[in-house]
Design a protein around this motif. Structure first.
Motif, short mmCIF file in Angstrom:
data_model
loop_
_atom_site.label_atom_id
_atom_site.label_comp_id
_atom_site.label_asym_id
_atom_site.label_seq_id
_atom_site.Cartn_x
_atom_site.Cartn_y
_atom_site.Cartn_z
N ILE A 7 0.85 -1.20 0.00
CA ILE A 7 0.00 0.00 0.00
C ILE A 7 0.88 1.25 0.00
O ILE A 7 0.61 2.22 -0.72
N GLU A 8 1.94 1.22 0.77
CA GLU A 8 2.87 2.35 0.83
C GLU A 8 3.51 2.60 -0.55
O GLU A 8 3.56 3.73 -1.03
N LEU A 9 3.98 1.54 -1.19
CA LEU A 9 4.59 1.66 -2.52
C LEU A 9 3.58 2.15 -3.55
O LEU A 9 3.89 3.00 -4.40
N LEU A 10 2.37 1.63 -3.49
CA LEU A 10 1.32 2.03 -4.43
C LEU A 10 0.94 3.50 -4.23
O LEU A 10 0.75 4.24 -5.21
N ALA A 97 10.39 5.26 -14.13
CA ALA A 97 10.72 3.89 -14.55
C ALA A 97 11.64 3.22 -13.54
O ALA A 97 11.43 2.06 -13.16
N ALA A 98 12.64 3.96 -13.07
CA ALA A 98 13.58 3.40 -12.08
C ALA A 98 12.85 3.09 -10.76
O ALA A 98 13.04 2.02 -10.18
N ASP A 99 12.01 4.02 -10.32
CA ASP A 99 11.27 3.82 -9.06
C ASP A 99 10.31 2.63 -9.17
O ASP A 99 10.18 1.84 -8.23
N ALA A 106 10.42 -4.99 -4.87
CA ALA A 106 9.99 -5.01 -3.47
C ALA A 106 8.69 -5.81 -3.32
O ALA A 106 8.54 -6.57 -2.36
N CYS A 107 7.78 -5.64 -4.25
CA CYS A 107 6.52 -6.40 -4.18
C CYS A 107 6.78 -7.89 -4.39
O CYS A 107 6.16 -8.72 -3.71
N LYS A 116 3.24 -6.34 -8.14
CA LYS A 116 4.47 -6.43 -8.95
C LYS A 116 4.14 -6.27 -10.42
O LYS A 116 4.80 -5.52 -11.15
N GLN A 117 3.09 -6.96 -10.88
CA GLN A 117 2.69 -6.88 -12.28
C GLN A 117 2.23 -5.48 -12.66
O GLN A 117 2.50 -5.01 -13.76
N ILE A 118 1.54 -4.82 -11.76
CA ILE A 118 1.11 -3.44 -12.03
C ILE A 118 2.34 -2.56 -12.23
O ILE A 118 2.42 -1.79 -13.20
#
Length: 166
Positions: A7-10, A97-99, A106-107, A116-118
């Motif tokens: 959730i944090e990454l998203l 792109a890098a992020d 990480a996912c 990850k796929q998203i």
């Protein structure tokens, strides 16, 4: 799977995409005002695609029972020079792109294959955006003001030029 990390990454990606929408629409408005229709349209179309990214990310966040944070990742930079706009766009797309590559890893490490796929899909989109802006920047550097001036004469929406490529 730790949903909190995903959730944090998203949400970080939502912030990045929301910033891109704001920045690219700012560029669109100013380029359109200068009469650079095809380049303005490229920024507008990219901003719309970034909005669709936000929707995709938000749907995943809500599926994970998180809350969508609609806070832009940065403030709009007030750039009025077309070449500097393209330089900024190239930098933004490279960074995204890098992020997103890092977020995908990480996912994966967190056993969240769907997120990850998203992120992997977003990497492809951001690389395509990078390529579009990089080509335009190269044209501006090679041909200078003449390249931009040609965009303001006799070309309407959908009549070719940089915005219709891609």
């Amino acid at each position: 799977m730790d949903k909190t990390k995903s959730i944090e990454l998203l949400n970080t990606a939502v912030a990045d995409e929301l910033y891109a929408v704001h920045q690219y629409m700012y560029f669109h408005f100013h380029l359109d005002d200068l009469g650079y229709g095809p380049l303005a349209l490229l920024f507008k179309r990219t901003a719309i695609e970034e909005m669709m990214h936000i929707e995709l990310l938000a749907e995943r966040i809500l599926f994970l029972k998180g809350d969508v944070e609609l806070v832009p990742g940065a403030e709009v930079q007030k750039i009025h020079d077309a070449e500097k706009m393209l330089i900024k766009a190239v930098e933004m797309e490279q960074q995204s792109a890098a992020d997103y590559n890092k977020a995908a890893l990480a996912c994966a490490a967190n056993a969240d294959s769907a997120s990850k796929q998203i992120f992997e899909g977003l990497v492809g989109d951001e690389e395509r955006h990078f390529d579009q802006y990089d080509k335009q920047l190269d044209n501006v550097k090679r041909f200078g003001a003449s390249y931009l001036a040609l965009q303001s004469f006799g070309r309407g929406e959908g009549e070719g030029g940089p915005a219709s490529a891609g």
